[in-house]
Design an enzyme around this catalytic site. Structure first.
Site, PDB file in Angstrom:
ATOM      1  N   SER A 164       0.883  -1.291   0.025  1.00  0.00           N
ATOM      2  CA  SER A 164       0.030  -0.152   0.049  1.00  0.00           C
ATOM      3  C   SER A 164       0.848   1.076  -0.112  1.00  0.00           C
ATOM      4  CB  SER A 164      -1.004   0.148   1.270  1.00  0.00           C
ATOM      5  OG  SER A 164      -1.325   1.452   1.631  1.00  0.00           O
ATOM      6  N   TYR A 177      -3.273  -0.388  10.176  1.00  0.00           N
ATOM      7  CA  TYR A 177      -3.175  -0.759   8.594  1.00  0.00           C
ATOM      8  C   TYR A 177      -1.814  -0.456   8.237  1.00  0.00           C
ATOM      9  CZ  TYR A 177      -4.389  -0.994   3.360  1.00  0.00           C
ATOM     10  OH  TYR A 177      -4.496  -1.140   2.490  1.00  0.00           O
TER      11      TYR A 177
HETATM   12  P1  NDP Z   1     -11.916  -5.475  -0.362  1.00  0.00           P
HETATM   13  O1  NDP Z   1     -12.186  -4.755   1.033  1.00  0.00           O
HETATM   14  O2  NDP Z   1     -12.789  -5.222  -1.203  1.00  0.00           O
HETATM   15  O3  NDP Z   1     -11.498  -6.870  -0.068  1.00  0.00           O
HETATM   16  C1  NDP Z   1     -10.645  -7.558   0.836  1.00  0.00           C
HETATM   17  C2  NDP Z   1     -11.096  -8.945   0.881  1.00  0.00           C
HETATM   18  O4  NDP Z   1     -10.222  -9.482   2.253  1.00  0.00           O
HETATM   19  C3  NDP Z   1     -12.319  -9.239   1.165  1.00  0.00           C
HETATM   20  O5  NDP Z   1     -12.664 -10.375   0.370  1.00  0.00           O
HETATM   21  C4  NDP Z   1     -12.228  -9.631   2.563  1.00  0.00           C
HETATM   22  O6  NDP Z   1     -13.444 -10.733   2.891  1.00  0.00           O
HETATM   23  C5  NDP Z   1     -11.203 -10.336   2.667  1.00  0.00           C
HETATM   24  N1  NDP Z   1     -10.874 -10.381   4.322  1.00  0.00           N
HETATM   25  C6  NDP Z   1     -10.861  -9.161   5.160  1.00  0.00           C
HETATM   26  N2  NDP Z   1     -10.614  -9.734   6.511  1.00  0.00           N
HETATM   27  C7  NDP Z   1     -10.435 -10.746   6.405  1.00  0.00           C
HETATM   28  C8  NDP Z   1     -10.424 -12.099   7.231  1.00  0.00           C
HETATM   29  N3  NDP Z   1     -10.032 -11.816   8.706  1.00  0.00           N
HETATM   30  N4  NDP Z   1     -10.355 -13.244   6.963  1.00  0.00           N
HETATM   31  C9  NDP Z   1     -10.441 -13.649   5.707  1.00  0.00           C
HETATM   32  N5  NDP Z   1     -10.475 -12.776   4.599  1.00  0.00           N
HETATM   33  C10 NDP Z   1     -10.596 -11.437   5.032  1.00  0.00           C
HETATM   34  O7  NDP Z   1     -10.375  -4.763  -0.369  1.00  0.00           O
HETATM   35  P2  NDP Z   1      -9.706  -4.480  -1.635  1.00  0.00           P
HETATM   36  O8  NDP Z   1      -9.856  -5.399  -2.611  1.00  0.00           O
HETATM   37  O9  NDP Z   1      -9.376  -2.965  -1.975  1.00  0.00           O
HETATM   38  O10 NDP Z   1      -8.100  -4.897  -1.129  1.00  0.00           O
HETATM   39  C11 NDP Z   1      -7.206  -5.822  -1.552  1.00  0.00           C
HETATM   40  C12 NDP Z   1      -5.804  -5.852  -1.096  1.00  0.00           C
HETATM   41  O11 NDP Z   1      -5.318  -4.602  -1.758  1.00  0.00           O
HETATM   42  C13 NDP Z   1      -5.757  -5.408   0.244  1.00  0.00           C
HETATM   43  O12 NDP Z   1      -4.532  -5.992   0.836  1.00  0.00           O
HETATM   44  C14 NDP Z   1      -5.625  -3.916   0.521  1.00  0.00           C
HETATM   45  O13 NDP Z   1      -4.878  -3.546   1.556  1.00  0.00           O
HETATM   46  C15 NDP Z   1      -4.804  -3.680  -0.775  1.00  0.00           C
HETATM   47  N6  NDP Z   1      -4.791  -2.273  -1.406  1.00  0.00           N
HETATM   48  C16 NDP Z   1      -5.948  -1.903  -1.808  1.00  0.00           C
HETATM   49  C17 NDP Z   1      -6.071  -0.465  -2.642  1.00  0.00           C
HETATM   50  C18 NDP Z   1      -7.495   0.078  -2.793  1.00  0.00           C
HETATM   51  O14 NDP Z   1      -7.451   1.115  -3.162  1.00  0.00           O
HETATM   52  N7  NDP Z   1      -8.396  -0.772  -2.970  1.00  0.00           N
HETATM   53  C19 NDP Z   1      -4.788   0.199  -2.406  1.00  0.00           C
HETATM   54  C20 NDP Z   1      -3.691  -0.317  -1.816  1.00  0.00           C
HETATM   55  C21 NDP Z   1      -3.727  -1.448  -1.360  1.00  0.00           C
HETATM   56  P3  NDP Z   1     -15.108 -10.166   2.984  1.00  0.00           P
HETATM   57  O15 NDP Z   1     -15.343  -9.843   1.445  1.00  0.00           O
HETATM   58  O16 NDP Z   1     -15.648 -11.396   3.577  1.00  0.00           O
HETATM   59  O17 NDP Z   1     -14.881  -9.037   3.878  1.00  0.00           O
END
Ligand code: NDP
Length: 264
Positions: A164, A177
């Protein structure tokens, strides 16, 4: 046109992968039910990979599973698992399940993440801190450690962590985070340095940059989602890392927006 968002993004991809670039490979994607993880799981399957779909909400995983079954010839599996509860035993159980089902593992995309509260350190609840650190940095460590022998048995394998903008420069109110993403980068670099001389496994990280997902909307509620790219925009980079496991990217933190392609 089975996946319009991908078809639309593909026009601007910096690498045009062969359609079967992941044929027969097995890739674990955490957080596969939503956002970037869902796009990656569908994209990998469309390019021939059997995807292990790990996430905490079964219904979301089932929807991705059904889509992959309907649109590809690959065999996905779902692993409903809350990464807050990850430990050596559950990781070993996953090792056995992957080994029994496929007999191989070619990649892990550590993508699942918790945003946590956006409050000052002085007011950050310790319980929330521990949850975020567990999901974002400790669970990837445990999973990697347990599954590494399977990856090591493959001639080309990759472990990709998700970074990130706050993984290299802390920012006010991003609390656990930001700290957990620093930790994940440190894990990636340490692992890569260990693997470099001894293994064919490549460890790298991708910072996707602002991406149109529910996490982004939670972090920036006033932002118009149309102003940031969809998850499919950078799937060329994700495909490249898993298809080629390029030695040149061993230990490298790649910014998806800056990547100019394999020769860049
Ligand atoms: P989302 O919130 O859309 O998706 C995150 C996913 O992680 C979801 O499927 C969620 O499951 C799962 N998750 C969260 N907690 C748990 C847990 N305890 N156990 C299992 N699964 C879990 O996020 P993004 O797609 O945006 O993010 C994906 C990655 O990209 C992350 O690592 C984020 O930090 C990184 N990122 C994203 C950015 C952005 O702008 N979107 C920018 C920079 C980095 P559920 O759907 O069931 O909640």
């Amino acid at each position: 046109m089975i996946y319009p968002e991908l078809d639309q993004a593909r026009a601007d991809w910096r690498w045009q992968p062969p359609s079967n670039c992941l044929a027969g490979r097995v890739i674990l994607v955490t957080g596969a039910g939503d956002g970037i993880g869902r796009a990656a799981a569908k994209t990998f399957a469309l390019h021939g990979a059997h995807v292990v779909l790990l996430g905490r909400t079964r219904s979301k995983l089932e929807a991705v599973f059904d889509w992959i079954e309907a649109h590809t010839d690959t065999q996905p599996v779902i692993v409903p698992m809350n990464l807050e509860e990850m430990n050596d035993e559950s990781a070993d159980a996953l090792y056995n399940a992957v080994s029994d089902t496929y007999g191989r593992l070619d990649g892990i995309l550590h993508n699942a993440s918790l945003l946590g509260p956006k409050v000052p350190i002085a007011h950050y609840p310790t319980f929330e801190w521990q949850r975020v650190m567990m999901v974002n940095s400790t669970a990837p460590f445990i999973l990697t450690k347990s599954l590494l022998p399977l990856l090591d048995a493959q001639p080309q394998a990759a472990v990709v962590f998700t970074a990130s903008g706050v993984a290299r420069k802390g920012r006010a109110y991003w609390g656990a985070y930001a700290v957990s993403k620093f930790a994940q980068e440190g894990l990636m670099e340490t692992l890569a340095d260990e693997l470099a001389q001894t293994s064919s496994v490549v460890a790298a990280s991708i910072n996707p940059g602002g991406t149109r997902t529910s996490m982004r909307a939670a972090a920036y509620p006033a932002e118009d989602p149309e102003t940031v790219p969809p998850p499919e925009a950078h799937m060329d980079l994700y495909l490249y890392l898993f298809a080629e496991a390029p030695k040149a990217l061993q230990g490298v933190a790649v910014n998806a927006r800056d990547w100019t392609g394999p020769n860049g």
